[in-house]
Design a protein around this motif. Structure first.
Motif, PDB file in Angstrom:
ATOM      1  N   LEU A  67       2.116  29.561  -9.519  1.00  0.00           N
ATOM      2  CA  LEU A  67       2.322  28.124  -9.677  1.00  0.00           C
ATOM      3  C   LEU A  67       2.500  27.771 -11.148  1.00  0.00           C
ATOM      4  O   LEU A  67       1.778  28.271 -12.003  1.00  0.00           O
ATOM      5  CB  LEU A  67       1.090  27.379  -9.123  1.00  0.00           C
ATOM      6  N   ASN A  68       3.484  26.907 -11.437  1.00  0.00           N
ATOM      7  CA  ASN A  68       3.657  26.353 -12.776  1.00  0.00           C
ATOM      8  C   ASN A  68       2.646  25.212 -12.902  1.00  0.00           C
ATOM      9  O   ASN A  68       2.880  24.096 -12.442  1.00  0.00           O
ATOM     10  CB  ASN A  68       5.085  25.853 -12.972  1.00  0.00           C
ATOM     11  N   PHE A  69       1.497  25.513 -13.508  1.00  0.00           N
ATOM     12  CA  PHE A  69       0.362  24.596 -13.553  1.00  0.00           C
ATOM     13  C   PHE A  69       0.727  23.265 -14.193  1.00  0.00           C
ATOM     14  O   PHE A  69       0.408  22.195 -13.655  1.00  0.00           O
ATOM     15  CB  PHE A  69      -0.791  25.265 -14.317  1.00  0.00           C
ATOM     16  N   GLU A  70       1.385  23.322 -15.338  1.00  0.00           N
ATOM     17  CA  GLU A  70       1.695  22.091 -16.082  1.00  0.00           C
ATOM     18  C   GLU A  70       2.615  21.162 -15.290  1.00  0.00           C
ATOM     19  O   GLU A  70       2.399  19.948 -15.241  1.00  0.00           O
ATOM     20  CB  GLU A  70       2.325  22.438 -17.434  1.00  0.00           C
ATOM     21  N   ARG A  71       3.647  21.732 -14.673  1.00  0.00           N
ATOM     22  CA  ARG A  71       4.590  20.883 -13.921  1.00  0.00           C
ATOM     23  C   ARG A  71       3.932  20.336 -12.651  1.00  0.00           C
ATOM     24  O   ARG A  71       4.172  19.185 -12.271  1.00  0.00           O
ATOM     25  CB  ARG A  71       5.858  21.665 -13.565  1.00  0.00           C
ATOM     26  N   ALA A  72       3.097  21.132 -12.008  1.00  0.00           N
ATOM     27  CA  ALA A  72       2.395  20.645 -10.818  1.00  0.00           C
ATOM     28  C   ALA A  72       1.455  19.497 -11.206  1.00  0.00           C
ATOM     29  O   ALA A  72       1.393  18.469 -10.510  1.00  0.00           O
ATOM     30  CB  ALA A  72       1.615  21.779 -10.163  1.00  0.00           C
ATOM     31  N   LEU A  73       0.758  19.649 -12.323  1.00  0.00           N
ATOM     32  CA  LEU A  73      -0.122  18.587 -12.809  1.00  0.00           C
ATOM     33  C   LEU A  73       0.680  17.329 -13.137  1.00  0.00           C
ATOM     34  O   LEU A  73       0.273  16.211 -12.794  1.00  0.00           O
ATOM     35  CB  LEU A  73      -0.899  19.075 -14.034  1.00  0.00           C
ATOM     36  N   HIS A  74       1.856  17.512 -13.766  1.00  0.00           N
ATOM     37  CA  HIS A  74       2.726  16.378 -14.086  1.00  0.00           C
ATOM     38  C   HIS A  74       3.098  15.613 -12.819  1.00  0.00           C
ATOM     39  O   HIS A  74       3.001  14.370 -12.779  1.00  0.00           O
ATOM     40  CB  HIS A  74       3.993  16.868 -14.803  1.00  0.00           C
ATOM     41  N   TRP A  75       3.521  16.323 -11.776  1.00  0.00           N
ATOM     42  CA  TRP A  75       3.956  15.654 -10.552  1.00  0.00           C
ATOM     43  C   TRP A  75       2.792  14.970  -9.848  1.00  0.00           C
ATOM     44  O   TRP A  75       2.938  13.864  -9.307  1.00  0.00           O
ATOM     45  CB  TRP A  75       4.655  16.634  -9.612  1.00  0.00           C
ATOM     46  N   VAL A  76       1.625  15.584  -9.846  1.00  0.00           N
ATOM     47  CA  VAL A  76       0.458  14.952  -9.219  1.00  0.00           C
ATOM     48  C   VAL A  76       0.071  13.695  -9.985  1.00  0.00           C
ATOM     49  O   VAL A  76      -0.248  12.660  -9.386  1.00  0.00           O
ATOM     50  CB  VAL A  76      -0.724  15.949  -9.141  1.00  0.00           C
ATOM     51  N   GLU A  77       0.131  13.747 -11.318  1.00  0.00           N
ATOM     52  CA  GLU A  77      -0.185  12.567 -12.136  1.00  0.00           C
ATOM     53  C   GLU A  77       0.849  11.463 -11.953  1.00  0.00           C
ATOM     54  O   GLU A  77       0.531  10.270 -12.086  1.00  0.00           O
ATOM     55  CB  GLU A  77      -0.294  12.937 -13.605  1.00  0.00           C
ATOM     56  N   LYS A 119      11.375  23.072  -8.375  1.00  0.00           N
ATOM     57  CA  LYS A 119      10.576  24.151  -7.795  1.00  0.00           C
ATOM     58  C   LYS A 119       9.359  24.366  -8.696  1.00  0.00           C
ATOM     59  O   LYS A 119       9.488  24.581  -9.892  1.00  0.00           O
ATOM     60  CB  LYS A 119      11.399  25.433  -7.698  1.00  0.00           C
ATOM     61  N   LEU A 120       8.161  24.320  -8.095  1.00  0.00           N
ATOM     62  CA  LEU A 120       6.926  24.422  -8.854  1.00  0.00           C
ATOM     63  C   LEU A 120       6.273  25.801  -8.767  1.00  0.00           C
ATOM     64  O   LEU A 120       5.425  26.118  -9.595  1.00  0.00           O
ATOM     65  CB  LEU A 120       5.928  23.370  -8.376  1.00  0.00           C
ATOM     66  N   ALA A 162       9.863   7.930  -2.802  1.00  0.00           N
ATOM     67  CA  ALA A 162       8.608   8.612  -2.476  1.00  0.00           C
ATOM     68  C   ALA A 162       8.801  10.115  -2.646  1.00  0.00           C
ATOM     69  O   ALA A 162       9.754  10.696  -2.120  1.00  0.00           O
ATOM     70  CB  ALA A 162       8.203   8.291  -1.050  1.00  0.00           C
ATOM     71  N   THR A 163       7.892  10.736  -3.381  1.00  0.00           N
ATOM     72  CA  THR A 163       8.003  12.164  -3.671  1.00  0.00           C
ATOM     73  C   THR A 163       6.841  12.897  -3.030  1.00  0.00           C
ATOM     74  O   THR A 163       5.704  12.427  -3.043  1.00  0.00           O
ATOM     75  CB  THR A 163       7.984  12.400  -5.192  1.00  0.00           C
ATOM     76  N   ARG A 164       7.138  14.042  -2.492  1.00  0.00           N
ATOM     77  CA  ARG A 164       6.163  14.895  -1.846  1.00  0.00           C
ATOM     78  C   ARG A 164       6.183  16.259  -2.506  1.00  0.00           C
ATOM     79  O   ARG A 164       7.238  16.781  -2.857  1.00  0.00           O
ATOM     80  CB  ARG A 164       6.559  15.120  -0.390  1.00  0.00           C
ATOM     81  N   ILE A 165       5.011  16.876  -2.653  1.00  0.00           N
ATOM     82  CA  ILE A 165       4.936  18.284  -3.052  1.00  0.00           C
ATOM     83  C   ILE A 165       4.664  19.036  -1.757  1.00  0.00           C
ATOM     84  O   ILE A 165       3.641  18.810  -1.101  1.00  0.00           O
ATOM     85  CB  ILE A 165       3.809  18.519  -4.078  1.00  0.00           C
ATOM     86  N   ARG A 166       5.587  19.892  -1.380  1.00  0.00           N
ATOM     87  CA  ARG A 166       5.479  20.557  -0.076  1.00  0.00           C
ATOM     88  C   ARG A 166       6.003  21.979  -0.137  1.00  0.00           C
ATOM     89  O   ARG A 166       6.488  22.434  -1.170  1.00  0.00           O
ATOM     90  CB  ARG A 166       6.236  19.753   0.975  1.00  0.00           C
ATOM     91  N   LEU A 167       5.905  22.655   0.998  1.00  0.00           N
ATOM     92  CA  LEU A 167       6.348  24.042   1.094  1.00  0.00           C
ATOM     93  C   LEU A 167       7.742  24.108   1.687  1.00  0.00           C
ATOM     94  O   LEU A 167       8.079  23.343   2.600  1.00  0.00           O
ATOM     95  CB  LEU A 167       5.387  24.849   1.976  1.00  0.00           C
ATOM     96  N   GLN A 168       8.540  25.018   1.165  1.00  0.00           N
ATOM     97  CA  GLN A 168       9.874  25.309   1.689  1.00  0.00           C
ATOM     98  C   GLN A 168       9.831  26.722   2.240  1.00  0.00           C
ATOM     99  O   GLN A 168       9.495  27.654   1.515  1.00  0.00           O
ATOM    100  CB  GLN A 168      10.883  25.248   0.546  1.00  0.00           C
ATOM    101  N   ARG A 169      10.141  26.906   3.522  1.00  0.00           N
ATOM    102  CA  ARG A 169       9.994  28.211   4.155  1.00  0.00           C
ATOM    103  C   ARG A 169      11.164  29.122   3.835  1.00  0.00           C
ATOM    104  O   ARG A 169      12.320  28.730   3.887  1.00  0.00           O
ATOM    105  CB  ARG A 169       9.894  28.059   5.670  1.00  0.00           C
ATOM    106  N   HIS A 170      10.827  30.375   3.508  1.00  0.00           N
ATOM    107  CA  HIS A 170      11.815  31.436   3.309  1.00  0.00           C
ATOM    108  C   HIS A 170      11.282  32.670   4.014  1.00  0.00           C
ATOM    109  O   HIS A 170      10.228  32.645   4.626  1.00  0.00           O
ATOM    110  CB  HIS A 170      12.007  31.738   1.814  1.00  0.00           C
TER     111      HIS A 170
END
Length: 180
Positions: A51-61, A36-37, A2-10
């Motif tokens: 945001l890297n639009f293409e990679r974010a779209l890839h992961w959502v798809e 890292k997106l 299971a993969t999640r797109i989430r925030l990493q705090r810095h």
């Protein structure tokens, strides 16, 4: 997996800065991630998103589930709209060119709204500065009026004192020759 797109705090305490990452659900928040997106800085107004639009779209798809905050970020950037439009192309509702045209129209509308917001904010700042200047001018005018009244009163008192002194001197000079 299971993969999640989430925030990493810095960032430091009280001044958070986030990385947008695709990570395994079981990985710790600030731990290992797959890719890292982009970045998200909520400390600016409006918040800065890179945001890297293409990679974010890839992961959502591919089925990665975004967290609530990341879903809002992806929606604002148009990733979820593009996924929706690509789904319409796959179903045959419209072709790729129409989907791209709809996306570009949405993007231009969003940029126009952002420009209007910035212009409105600048106008409000300008009006607030003008109002402060007018208020300060009114206060300065009242102070100048009070100072003028005090100077007039002081000048009148001085003139009255001089007149009284002149009258006393004239009376003294009149009495002196009478005795002599």
């Amino acid at each position: 997996m299971a993969t999640r797109i989430r925030l990493q705090r810095h960032g430091r305490k009280g001044y958070a800065f986030y990385s947008i990452v695709a990570a395994d659900v079981r990985a710790p928040r600030d731990g290992k991630y797959i890719e890292k997106l982009g970045t998200y800085n909520p400390n600016t107004n409006p918040a800065t998103v890179d945001l890297n639009f293409e990679r974010a779209l890839h992961w959502v798809e591919c089925g990665a589930q975004p967290t609530d905050t990341v879903r809002n970020i992806l929606s604002d950037e148009g990733v979820l709209l593009m996924k929706h439009l690509k789904g319409g192309v796959k179903k045959g509702a419209f072709d790729e060119a129409a989907a791209q045209a709809k996306f570009e129209a949405w993007k231009q509308e969003k940029e126009a709204k952002a420009a209007a917001f910035v212009a409105k904010k600048a106008e409000a700042k300008k009006n607030a500065a003008a109002a402060r200047l007018e208020a300060e001018k009114a206060v300065n005018a009242k102070i100048a009026e009070k100072v003028a009244e005090k100077k007039a009163a002081a000048a009148a008192a001085k003139a009255e004192a001089e007149a009284a002194a002149a009258a006393a001197e004239a009376e003294a000079t009149e009495e002196a020759p009478a005795e002599a």
